[in-house]
Design a protein around this motif. Structure first.
Motif, PDB file in Angstrom:
ATOM      1  N   ARG A   1     -30.579  10.460 -20.114  1.00 43.55           N
ATOM      2  CA  ARG A   1     -29.293  11.152 -19.540  1.00 43.55           C
ATOM      3  C   ARG A   1     -29.413  12.705 -19.973  1.00 43.55           C
TER       4      ARG A   1
ATOM      5  N   ARG B   1     -26.608   7.980  -8.153  1.00 43.57           N
ATOM      6  CA  ARG B   1     -26.993   7.542  -9.343  1.00 43.57           C
ATOM      7  C   ARG B   1     -27.364   5.985  -9.403  1.00 43.57           C
TER       8      ARG B   1
ATOM      9  N   GLU C   1     -26.066  18.626 -17.165  1.00 39.66           N
ATOM     10  CA  GLU C   1     -25.409  18.181 -16.181  1.00 39.66           C
ATOM     11  C   GLU C   1     -24.520  19.325 -15.132  1.00 39.66           C
TER      12      GLU C   1
END
Length: 173
Positions: free
Chosen positions: A58, A123, A64
């Motif tokens: 991640r 996702r 992000e």
């Protein structure tokens, strides 16, 4: 091997003459050594030695946010179109603006929920099922922009003079 308690000078090794010297100046050639388990590292593409799960790492929070901003212009254009159409509808309706404002806020919340749902589906499908890395949020922004454009056209269809003008333009052809 010499005894470790001897002074340093007595543990040194005499160097052979220059012509027989096996040591050369330069860089040492270093190859891949064994890993912490004693076995050589086998790259898995996941970034961590020994991680054979195939999980995609991640990105950090700053990354992000940068990914969320990619494609935000699409959402901004859709929101601006919906706002202008809503404004025309609210002005042409006349009267109290309380209900139209509440309706526009509710529309914005539904658009944000649609964006979050699209990101979650992306996702699950792209990252978890297909094992791909998402590089932007353009798809979710595009879905939200299309929704807001549809809402804007719905506001325009509620205005009598816009419907009359559209009928007149289509009647010319």
């Amino acid at each position: 091997m010499t005894d470790q308690r001897e002074p340093w000078a007595e543990r040194t090794v005499e160097m052979p003459p220059e012509d027989n010297n096996p040591f050369r100046r330069g860089r040492a050639q270093v190859g891949p050594g064994p890993g912490p388990t004693g076995q050589p590292h086998i790259p898995t593409g996941t970034g961590w030695p020994g991680d054979h799960t195939g999980a995609i790492p991640r990105p950090v929070f700053r990354e992000e946010l940068r990914l969320f901003r990619r494609g935000a212009g699409l959402s901004l254009i859709g929101a601006l179109f919906a706002f202008v159409c809503w404004g025309l509808w609210a002005i042409s309706d006349g009267g109290n603006l309380g209900t139209p404002v509440a309706l526009f806020v509710l529309t914005g919340l539904v658009a944000l929920g649609l964006y979050a749902l699209t990101r979650m589906v992306g996702r699950v499908i792209l990252e978890k099922q297909l094992g791909r890395v998402r590089r932007s949020a353009r798809g979710a922004h595009l879905v939200m922009a299309v929704f807001l454009a549809g809402v804007g056209f719905a506001y325009l269809r509620s205005i009598d003079w816009v419907v009359d003008a559209w009928s007149w333009v289509t009647g010319l052809f």
